[in-house]
Each structure stands twice: as C-alpha cells, then as structure tokens.
Design a protein around this motif. Sequence first.
Motif, PDB file in Angstrom:
ATOM      1  N   LYS A 175       0.992  -1.226   0.043  1.00 11.27           N
ATOM      2  CA  LYS A 175       0.093  -0.035  -0.054  1.00 11.27           C
ATOM      3  C   LYS A 175       0.869   1.236   0.039  1.00 11.27           C
ATOM      4  O   LYS A 175       0.336   2.110  -0.377  1.00 11.27           O
ATOM      5  N   GLU A 176       2.084   1.355   0.575  1.00  8.45           N
ATOM      6  CA  GLU A 176       2.996   2.470   0.337  1.00  8.45           C
ATOM      7  C   GLU A 176       3.215   2.836  -0.941  1.00  8.45           C
ATOM      8  O   GLU A 176       3.433   4.104  -1.146  1.00  8.45           O
ATOM      9  N   LEU A 177       3.266   1.941  -1.883  1.00  6.05           N
ATOM     10  CA  LEU A 177       3.471   2.388  -3.178  1.00  6.05           C
ATOM     11  C   LEU A 177       2.224   3.335  -3.610  1.00  6.05           C
ATOM     12  O   LEU A 177       2.609   4.517  -4.493  1.00  6.05           O
ATOM     13  N   TYR A 178       0.966   2.999  -3.375  1.00  9.16           N
ATOM     14  CA  TYR A 178      -0.113   3.860  -3.804  1.00  9.16           C
ATOM     15  C   TYR A 178       0.077   5.257  -2.987  1.00  9.16           C
ATOM     16  O   TYR A 178      -0.228   6.258  -3.375  1.00  9.16           O
ATOM     17  N   GLU A 179       0.230   5.013  -1.708  1.00  8.19           N
ATOM     18  CA  GLU A 179       0.445   6.308  -1.002  1.00  8.19           C
ATOM     19  C   GLU A 179       1.507   7.150  -1.461  1.00  8.19           C
ATOM     20  O   GLU A 179       1.497   8.489  -1.551  1.00  8.19           O
ATOM     21  N   ALA A 180       2.767   6.651  -1.777  1.00  8.06           N
ATOM     22  CA  ALA A 180       3.714   7.535  -2.358  1.00  8.06           C
ATOM     23  C   ALA A 180       3.196   8.171  -3.574  1.00  8.06           C
ATOM     24  O   ALA A 180       3.478   9.269  -3.878  1.00  8.06           O
ATOM     25  N   ALA A 181       2.653   7.510  -4.528  1.00 12.71           N
ATOM     26  CA  ALA A 181       2.035   7.948  -5.927  1.00 12.71           C
ATOM     27  C   ALA A 181       1.032   8.914  -5.524  1.00 12.71           C
ATOM     28  O   ALA A 181       1.094  10.054  -6.260  1.00 12.71           O
ATOM     29  N   SER A 182       0.259   8.705  -4.403  1.00  8.65           N
ATOM     30  CA  SER A 182      -0.862   9.988  -4.205  1.00  8.65           C
ATOM     31  C   SER A 182       0.008  11.272  -3.609  1.00  8.65           C
ATOM     32  O   SER A 182      -0.634  12.382  -4.006  1.00  8.65           O
ATOM     33  N   VAL A 183       0.983  11.044  -2.878  1.00  7.31           N
ATOM     34  CA  VAL A 183       1.793  12.287  -2.268  1.00  7.31           C
ATOM     35  C   VAL A 183       2.372  12.883  -3.535  1.00  7.31           C
ATOM     36  O   VAL A 183       2.530  14.112  -3.430  1.00  7.31           O
ATOM     37  N   ASP A 184       2.812  12.279  -4.622  1.00  4.60           N
ATOM     38  CA  ASP A 184       3.535  12.928  -5.732  1.00  4.60           C
ATOM     39  C   ASP A 184       2.277  13.361  -6.500  1.00  4.60           C
ATOM     40  O   ASP A 184       2.702  14.130  -7.763  1.00  4.60           O
ATOM     41  N   GLY A 185       1.164  13.320  -6.283  1.00  4.63           N
ATOM     42  CA  GLY A 185      -0.041  13.840  -7.103  1.00  4.63           C
ATOM     43  C   GLY A 185      -0.447  13.077  -8.230  1.00  4.63           C
ATOM     44  O   GLY A 185      -1.252  13.621  -9.181  1.00  4.63           O
ATOM     45  N   ALA A 186      -0.475  11.635  -8.149  1.00  4.22           N
ATOM     46  CA  ALA A 186      -0.629  10.892  -9.295  1.00  4.22           C
ATOM     47  C   ALA A 186      -2.169  10.757  -9.302  1.00  4.22           C
ATOM     48  O   ALA A 186      -2.802  10.683  -8.063  1.00  4.22           O
ATOM     49  N   SER A 187      -2.913  10.649 -10.302  1.00  2.00           N
ATOM     50  CA  SER A 187      -4.454  10.638 -10.459  1.00  2.00           C
ATOM     51  C   SER A 187      -4.677   9.143 -10.372  1.00  2.00           C
ATOM     52  O   SER A 187      -3.572   8.034 -10.113  1.00  2.00           O
ATOM     53  N   ALA A 188      -5.867   8.618 -10.107  1.00  2.00           N
ATOM     54  CA  ALA A 188      -6.055   7.424 -10.035  1.00  2.00           C
ATOM     55  C   ALA A 188      -5.715   6.574 -10.984  1.00  2.00           C
ATOM     56  O   ALA A 188      -5.357   5.161 -11.087  1.00  2.00           O
TER      57      ALA A 188
END
Length: 280
Positions: A175-188
């Motif tokens: 789940k950390e990968l998704y959290e890191a991507a969200s922090v970087d501003g990645a869309s769904a």
Amino acid sequence: MILAAPYAVYIAVIFAYPLGFAIWMSFHDYFFAAPGAVVDTPFVGLANYKAVLSDPGVHKAFWNILVFLVINVPLTTALALVLANALNRVVHARTFLRIAFYVPYVTASVAVVGVWLFLFNSGGLVNKVLGPLAPDPSWLVNEHLAMPVIAVFVTWKQLGFFILLYLAALQNVPKELYEAASVDGASAWQRFWSVTVPAVRPATALVVILALITGGNLFTEPYLLTGGGGPDGASASPVLVMYQRGLQQGEPDFAAALGVLLVIGVLLVSYISRRFIERG
C-alpha cells in the motif's frame, strides 16, 4: 519423494503416456480396429504431418483460433485486471460480487450455452433489441461473427477465474506504493497504470498463458454453439477438427499429427508471450 509419487504417477498416466502414444501414432498409419484384432501400423514418417499442413480445413481452423485469441486474450486480461482492481477496493458486498463473477466459471457449459443460444439465435433477445440493426445472417450462423461471439462467450465464462488470480496478486502489492504515488500527485489512472499494472505483471503472464492454453483447447463452445464448427467451418477449432477427423471419420493418425502440432504451437506462443510480458 514418497509424497510426490502419487502425483508423478498421475502425470505419467494422464499426460505423459497419452502424449507419447499420440506422437508415436502420428508417425504411423494407424486406425481403430476391433478389440483384440492385430493390424499392421506401418511407419509413414512425416506423411501425416504433410497431410495436416496441406489440409484446407486445418488452415481454416488455425485461422479461426487466431481470430479467437486476438479477441479473447486481450479482452480477458484487461477486463479481469480492471474488475479485480475494482473489487479489491469494494467495501460492501465484496463476497457477493466475487461469487457473482465466479459463478459462470463453475457452471456447466451446456447450461450457459443454452442461455447464449437464447440470446443470439435468429429470433433471440439480442436481435429483438437491435431490431433492423441485427446482423443478417444472425450471429452464430454468420461466418464473420460466429467466432467473435464464441470469443466473447468464453471471455465471460472464464472471467471469474482470472479475476481471482488478479485479486490474489493485488493482495501482495504494498500500500505504500499507492500512498507514495498519491503524495506525488498521481491520479487514480496514473496509480493504476504506474503501480498496479507493473506490480501484477507475473499474474498477467500467468493469465495470458492460461488464456492461450484455453484457446488452444477450444472445443465445447463451437461444438455446442454452432453445431460443430459452422457455418461451413467458420467456427471450427483445431481440437474440433481433431475430434471430427479422428473419431467421426476414423483418421486417428491425422488427428494425432494435428494434436502434436497444436501442442508445439501453444507452447511456442505461450513462451514468447511470457518473455514479452516479463520484459515489458
């Protein structure tokens, strides 16, 4: 070794011996005889393979299965991954939805084929809904549409199994990968494409290989949906041709040669697909 012995015997009896006998049969002039009868089965070399490779019906069957795979494999892979990803995020009714997708896979083909015949025959529900837009000839008796309809049917029926494979793979994505991507501003969509797709690549390779094997073994669906490969062989598969030539027409040596070539072809395509996906 002792614990593995029953499985080794099973593999030898169910797979190794029939395959070895088929290879032997493909190099001989073999035909079915009465029980206990002794008949000559002379060695004919590559004659059976030459007959297979020069047979127009075989050419058409392999073309049909290529059409099937071009539709079925990408559709199965894409739908299974998208639906598994969606189900993995569902909080309510998760078990119900998973069962709903899996039920067609465990339902007998004869039962679900009856539903599809009701939907896609000339006077079926789909044609009534389409009205003047309905194809003529209808879906399963149309030489251009019969195999695509079969490909969609197999995709629908097998989808639940492949969804479960992807769900198992998604459980192991940190789940950390998704959290890191969200922090970087990645869309769904960016998280799906940049995190989910690469993370489940081994599962994708497995899904593609299993879908290819399923396509290579296609028999029940064209046999039931189109009455044995109709119209005029437009939905015949290599396995169906093996059945027709080997059992119905009494040419088991021809069918064995076709089977050996089919096994080689499926193994080769599966190997290439796996290497391509793993390097992608």
